[in-house]
Design an enzyme around this catalytic site. Structure first.
Site, PDB file in Angstrom:
ATOM      1  N   GLY A  57       0.826  -1.200   0.000  1.00  0.00           N
ATOM      2  CA  GLY A  57       0.000   0.000   0.000  1.00  0.00           C
ATOM      3  C   GLY A  57       0.858   1.247   0.000  1.00  0.00           C
TER       4      GLY A  57
ATOM      5  N   GLY B 275       0.876   5.576   0.792  1.00  0.00           N
ATOM      6  CA  GLY B 275       0.203   6.650   1.503  1.00  0.00           C
ATOM      7  C   GLY B 275       0.950   7.957   1.328  1.00  0.00           C
ATOM      8  CB  ALA B 276       0.349  11.278   2.873  1.00  0.00           C
TER       9      ALA B 276
ATOM     10  N   GLY C   2       4.767   7.410   2.449  1.00  0.00           N
ATOM     11  CA  GLY C   2       5.626   6.372   1.899  1.00  0.00           C
ATOM     12  C   GLY C   2       4.856   5.138   1.472  1.00  0.00           C
ATOM     13  CB  THR C   3       5.633   2.458  -0.651  1.00  0.00           C
ATOM     14  OG1 THR C   3       5.359   3.519  -1.573  1.00  0.00           O
ATOM     15  CG2 THR C   3       5.042   1.160  -1.190  1.00  0.00           C
ATOM     16  CB  VAL C   4       3.274  -0.497   3.757  1.00  0.00           C
ATOM     17  CG1 VAL C   4       3.458  -1.763   4.605  1.00  0.00           C
ATOM     18  CG2 VAL C   4       3.073   0.708   4.660  1.00  0.00           C
TER      19      VAL C   4
ATOM     20  CE  LYS D 109       4.225   4.973   5.731  1.00  0.00           C
ATOM     21  NZ  LYS D 109       2.923   5.375   6.259  1.00  0.00           N
TER      22      LYS D 109
ATOM     23  CG  ASP E  12      -2.616  10.607  10.014  1.00  0.00           C
ATOM     24  OD1 ASP E  12      -3.697  11.196   9.802  1.00  0.00           O
ATOM     25  OD2 ASP E  12      -1.959  10.049   9.122  1.00  0.00           O
TER      26      ASP E  12
END
Length: 339
Positions: free
Chosen positions: A15, A17-18, A20-22, A48, A142
């Protein structure tokens, strides 16, 4: 496969996100003494990898190193454990336990809202995780469904809160310069939108938004532009949906108070939600029903809410700011420039 340091190999993205990438990744050798979990060769983990602009920001790299001990010691049954941190060249990465289940955002999209009882009991576990982090001086900042992973154990779904420290690490001048913002307008507390200090009460507000979404399928302040959503957080009071029992609405309403000093502590929120969950079910007895109806008495505010540890930050051009200084570029105007 792509190596991360000498100990890990990235296998496939899970996945983006704002920040980085997991990735699903594999450990290829035992981690050193600096890691919280040494692990074993061949073990599967989640990593991540933060965005390149974050890794290239010297301020963020220093925060990353400074926060290492905090992130590695933060453990709880409802928190995704951070096992190791990797700093290598232009790469910053967090190594975490792999949770194979979906995140809560995806689960709601695919399955629809939860019953009030299920929503109460699931959010109580999230409140447990917040209570543990707040006791350690860590504010998530968050909280939203996408940051809650669902781990299936013995036929039950256990919520696991992830991305601790990411908002704190990435809240820097470098990120502002790239016109990014860590956070989602639909889940932002009023004090965050106004640029005021963010204590653990911002997480309680996020829990209230999440709880509302669990039983309705949408957050209370949604639709329109990001700026319009932020204004609604500041000026609107959400109405009670018809399918939300009065005791549960009492909890939601208290979490969503505009004044952070009026929101309950995470410990009290967890206790209140379990009381509500027991008292609104079809098998509740008279004593449980009465306890749920009086839930407001359990929602005492935190007398000493956790706050981010002092650190020098700068906001755009000019002299450094320290916590407590009036924000020079804060508030909705700054949000509008970042979004």
């Amino acid at each position: 496969m792509r190596p991360v340091g000498s100990k890990y190999l990235l296998e496939e993205p899970l996945g983006r996100g704002a920040t980085g990438t997991v990735w699903r990744a594999r450990q290829r050798e035992t981690a050193g003494a600096e890691a919280a979990v040494a692990g074993q060769p061949g073990e599967t983990v989640a990593i991540k990898v933060l965005k390149e602009e974050l890794a290239n920001d010297a301020d963020i790299v220093m925060r990353f190193l400074r926060e290492r001990s905090v992130l590695l010691r933060l453990t709880h049954p409802n928190i995704v454990r951070t096992r190791d941190l990797v700093v290598e060249g232009d790469l910053l990465a967090l190594v975490m336990d792999l949770i194979d289940g979906p995140d809560l955002h995806r689960y709601l999209r695919e399955n629809g809202p939860l019953t009030p009882v299920a929503a109460s009991l699931l959010t109580a576990q999230i409140a447990d995780a917040l209570a543990a982090s707040h006791a350690d001086g860590v504010v998530h900042r968050d909280l939203k469904p996408a940051n809650v992973l669902l781990d299936e154990r013995n036929g039950e779904m256990h919520p696991m809160l992830t991305d601790f420290g990411i908002a704190r690490l990435a809240d820097s001048p470098g990120l502002t310069r790239t016109h990014e913002f860590v956070g989602t307008p639909a889940y932002v507390a009023p004090e965050s939108a106004e640029g005021r200090p963010q204590t653990s009460a911002v997480d309680i507000y996020g829990a209230g938004i999440l709880l509302y979404e669990l039983v309705t399928g949408r957050p209370p302040f949604a639709g329109g532009t990001a700026l319009e959503v932020l204004h609604r957080h500041l000026s609107e009071e959400p109405g009670r949906p018809s399918n939300v029992p009065e005791p549960l609405w009492t909890v939601i309403e208290r979490c969503l108070r505009k004044d952070p000093d009026q929101r309950p502590s995470a410990v009290n929120l967890a206790r209140a939600l379990r009381t509500v969950g027991s008292g609104i079910g079809v098998h509740a007895n008279s004593e449980q029903i009465a306890a749920a109806e009086g839930v407001g008495a359990l929602l005492a505010p935190d007398p000493a809410p956790a706050a981010p540890r002092p650190q020098q930050v700068t906001h755009g051009r000019g002299a450094p700011l320290t916590p407590g200084d009036p924000p020079r570029r804060g508030g909705i105007g700054a949000w509008a420039r970042r979004l």
